[in-house]
Design a protein around this motif. Sequence first.
Motif, mmCIF file in Angstrom:
data_model
loop_
_atom_site.group_PDB
_atom_site.id
_atom_site.type_symbol
_atom_site.label_atom_id
_atom_site.label_comp_id
_atom_site.label_asym_id
_atom_site.label_seq_id
_atom_site.Cartn_x
_atom_site.Cartn_y
_atom_site.Cartn_z
ATOM 1 N N PHE A 34 7.876 33.391 21.185
ATOM 2 C CA PHE A 34 8.648 34.028 20.121
ATOM 3 C C PHE A 34 8.009 33.721 18.773
ATOM 4 C CE2 PHE A 34 11.791 34.073 23.437
ATOM 5 C CZ PHE A 34 12.550 35.204 23.181
ATOM 6 N N ALA A 35 7.908 34.727 17.940
ATOM 7 C CA ALA A 35 7.399 34.561 16.583
ATOM 8 C C ALA A 35 8.574 34.191 15.670
ATOM 9 C CB ALA A 35 6.749 35.855 16.108
ATOM 10 N N PRO A 36 8.300 33.587 14.527
ATOM 11 C CA PRO A 36 9.395 33.223 13.616
ATOM 12 C C PRO A 36 10.272 34.404 13.199
ATOM 13 C CG PRO A 36 7.386 32.136 12.942
ATOM 14 C CD PRO A 36 7.014 33.092 14.037
ATOM 15 N N ASN A 37 9.684 35.598 13.085
ATOM 16 C CA ASN A 37 10.493 36.760 12.676
ATOM 17 C C ASN A 37 11.343 37.300 13.821
ATOM 18 O OD1 ASN A 37 8.403 37.812 14.167
ATOM 19 N ND2 ASN A 37 7.934 39.462 12.727
ATOM 20 N N GLU A 38 11.159 36.807 15.046
ATOM 21 C CA GLU A 38 11.971 37.224 16.184
ATOM 22 C C GLU A 38 13.125 36.259 16.455
ATOM 23 O OE1 GLU A 38 8.481 39.420 18.780
ATOM 24 O OE2 GLU A 38 8.803 37.266 19.041
ATOM 25 N N LEU A 39 13.225 35.201 15.649
ATOM 26 C CA LEU A 39 14.271 34.200 15.804
ATOM 27 C C LEU A 39 15.199 34.224 14.601
ATOM 28 C CD1 LEU A 39 12.011 31.249 16.978
ATOM 29 C CD2 LEU A 39 13.584 32.549 18.406
ATOM 30 N N SER A 40 16.476 33.934 14.843
ATOM 31 C CA SER A 40 17.421 33.809 13.731
ATOM 32 C C SER A 40 18.337 32.625 14.002
ATOM 33 C CB SER A 40 18.238 35.089 13.542
ATOM 34 O OG SER A 40 19.152 35.253 14.604
ATOM 35 N N ALA A 89 24.402 29.371 10.709
ATOM 36 C CA ALA A 89 25.412 28.315 10.702
ATOM 37 C C ALA A 89 26.657 28.874 10.039
ATOM 38 C CB ALA A 89 24.909 27.094 9.956
ATOM 39 N N LYS A 90 27.738 28.961 10.811
ATOM 40 C CA LYS A 90 28.994 29.497 10.290
ATOM 41 C C LYS A 90 30.114 28.579 10.734
ATOM 42 C CE LYS A 90 31.970 33.531 10.342
ATOM 43 N NZ LYS A 90 32.256 34.789 11.000
ATOM 44 N N GLU A 91 30.855 28.061 9.763
ATOM 45 C CA GLU A 91 31.925 27.104 10.001
ATOM 46 C C GLU A 91 31.373 25.937 10.813
ATOM 47 O OE1 GLU A 91 35.150 29.335 11.654
ATOM 48 O OE2 GLU A 91 35.482 30.422 9.803
ATOM 49 N N ASN A 92 31.859 25.685 12.006
ATOM 50 C CA ASN A 92 31.378 24.560 12.803
ATOM 51 C C ASN A 92 30.537 25.025 13.981
ATOM 52 O OD1 ASN A 92 32.728 22.927 11.078
ATOM 53 N ND2 ASN A 92 34.238 22.203 12.525
ATOM 54 N N THR A 93 29.883 26.172 13.857
ATOM 55 C CA THR A 93 29.081 26.712 14.949
ATOM 56 C C THR A 93 27.675 27.023 14.447
ATOM 57 O OG1 THR A 93 31.054 27.708 15.909
ATOM 58 C CG2 THR A 93 28.946 28.519 16.692
ATOM 59 N N LEU A 94 26.686 26.568 15.209
ATOM 60 C CA LEU A 94 25.292 26.890 14.944
ATOM 61 C C LEU A 94 24.839 27.832 16.048
ATOM 62 C CD1 LEU A 94 22.561 26.326 13.468
ATOM 63 C CD2 LEU A 94 22.204 24.538 15.160
ATOM 64 N N THR A 95 24.373 29.020 15.676
ATOM 65 C CA THR A 95 23.946 30.021 16.650
ATOM 66 C C THR A 95 22.466 30.301 16.465
ATOM 67 O OG1 THR A 95 26.138 31.027 16.543
ATOM 68 C CG2 THR A 95 24.396 32.315 17.569
ATOM 69 N N ILE A 96 21.727 30.197 17.566
ATOM 70 C CA ILE A 96 20.296 30.492 17.562
ATOM 71 C C ILE A 96 20.087 31.709 18.452
ATOM 72 C CG2 ILE A 96 18.001 29.647 18.136
ATOM 73 C CD1 ILE A 96 19.095 26.805 17.719
ATOM 74 N N LYS A 97 19.498 32.771 17.880
ATOM 75 C CA LYS A 97 19.253 34.010 18.622
ATOM 76 C C LYS A 97 17.774 34.307 18.642
ATOM 77 C CE LYS A 97 23.554 36.289 17.336
ATOM 78 N NZ LYS A 97 24.149 37.444 16.652
ATOM 79 N N GLY A 98 17.338 34.887 19.727
ATOM 80 C CA GLY A 98 15.958 35.327 19.847
ATOM 81 C C GLY A 98 15.920 36.717 20.436
ATOM 82 N N PHE A 101 17.929 36.053 23.931
ATOM 83 C CA PHE A 101 18.848 34.958 24.221
ATOM 84 C C PHE A 101 19.717 34.676 23.007
ATOM 85 C CE2 PHE A 101 15.323 32.797 22.194
ATOM 86 C CZ PHE A 101 15.951 31.857 21.385
ATOM 87 N N GLU A 102 20.796 33.948 23.271
ATOM 88 C CA GLU A 102 21.677 33.468 22.214
ATOM 89 C C GLU A 102 22.258 32.136 22.660
ATOM 90 O OE1 GLU A 102 25.827 34.652 19.962
ATOM 91 O OE2 GLU A 102 24.552 36.243 20.761
ATOM 92 N N ARG A 103 22.064 31.105 21.865
ATOM 93 C CA ARG A 103 22.584 29.762 22.142
ATOM 94 C C ARG A 103 23.514 29.388 21.005
ATOM 95 N NH1 ARG A 103 22.519 26.685 26.650
ATOM 96 N NH2 ARG A 103 20.537 26.847 27.666
ATOM 97 N N ALA A 104 24.685 28.882 21.336
ATOM 98 C CA ALA A 104 25.646 28.439 20.322
ATOM 99 C C ALA A 104 25.940 26.962 20.529
ATOM 100 C CB ALA A 104 26.923 29.250 20.407
ATOM 101 N N PHE A 105 25.956 26.216 19.437
ATOM 102 C CA PHE A 105 26.239 24.791 19.453
ATOM 103 C C PHE A 105 27.440 24.529 18.558
ATOM 104 C CE2 PHE A 105 21.715 25.289 20.198
ATOM 105 C CZ PHE A 105 21.501 24.480 21.305
ATOM 106 N N GLN A 106 28.400 23.762 19.055
ATOM 107 C CA GLN A 106 29.553 23.372 18.250
ATOM 108 C C GLN A 106 29.177 22.135 17.447
ATOM 109 O OE1 GLN A 106 32.511 25.013 18.019
ATOM 110 N NE2 GLN A 106 31.559 26.562 19.307
ATOM 111 N N LEU A 107 29.343 22.205 16.141
ATOM 112 C CA LEU A 107 29.003 21.097 15.259
ATOM 113 C C LEU A 107 30.269 20.358 14.854
ATOM 114 C CD1 LEU A 107 26.445 22.878 12.898
ATOM 115 C CD2 LEU A 107 25.980 21.583 14.980
ATOM 116 N N ALA A 108 30.157 19.050 14.706
ATOM 117 C CA ALA A 108 31.278 18.242 14.249
ATOM 118 C C ALA A 108 31.504 18.499 12.760
ATOM 119 C CB ALA A 108 30.991 16.763 14.497
#
Length: 160
Positions: free
Chosen positions: A56-62, A65-74, A98-105
């Motif tokens: 994946f190139a940097p322009n294909e990733l996003s 961070a919204k509220e307590n969720t970090l979402t990484i999409k490719g 893909f899409e990965r979501a992480f719950q942040l404290a």
Amino acid sequence: MRTYDLTPFYRSTVGFDRFFSLLDQANSDGSPGYPPYNIERTGENDYRISVAVSGFAPNELSIVAKENTLTIKGEKAANQNAPATSEVLYRGIAARTFERAFQLADFVQVKNASLENGLLHVDLVREIPEAKKPRNIPITTSTAVAAPQVVDGSAEKAAA
């Protein structure tokens, strides 16, 4: 594995919707295994999430961070560099969306992100505001214990 229906709790509670959403997520087996990732603690209040995003190139990733969720999409763009005459005999390198979501404290914020050798590193830091940090209260002592002062002498008159 047993599944539990939490719908009655949604109807009869107020303010616990995030808690029940977390229970629903933990109960489901729908979490994809792609792409693999690591979560590391790099300091007392520092963390790093490393996601394997080879190809994946940097322009294909996003990263959002919204509220307590970090979402990484490719999202992989169609491979336009491949010659039309080539034929893939075996595809072992996954290049799917893909899409990965992480719950942040609470108080965890994204510091920066970098892409190195096919790994996306997201650095996080927990910054607790001064108002939320515990503080020491000094205890003062006096050498002479002063008796409480009576403002109105009616208690002494009643005792006599």
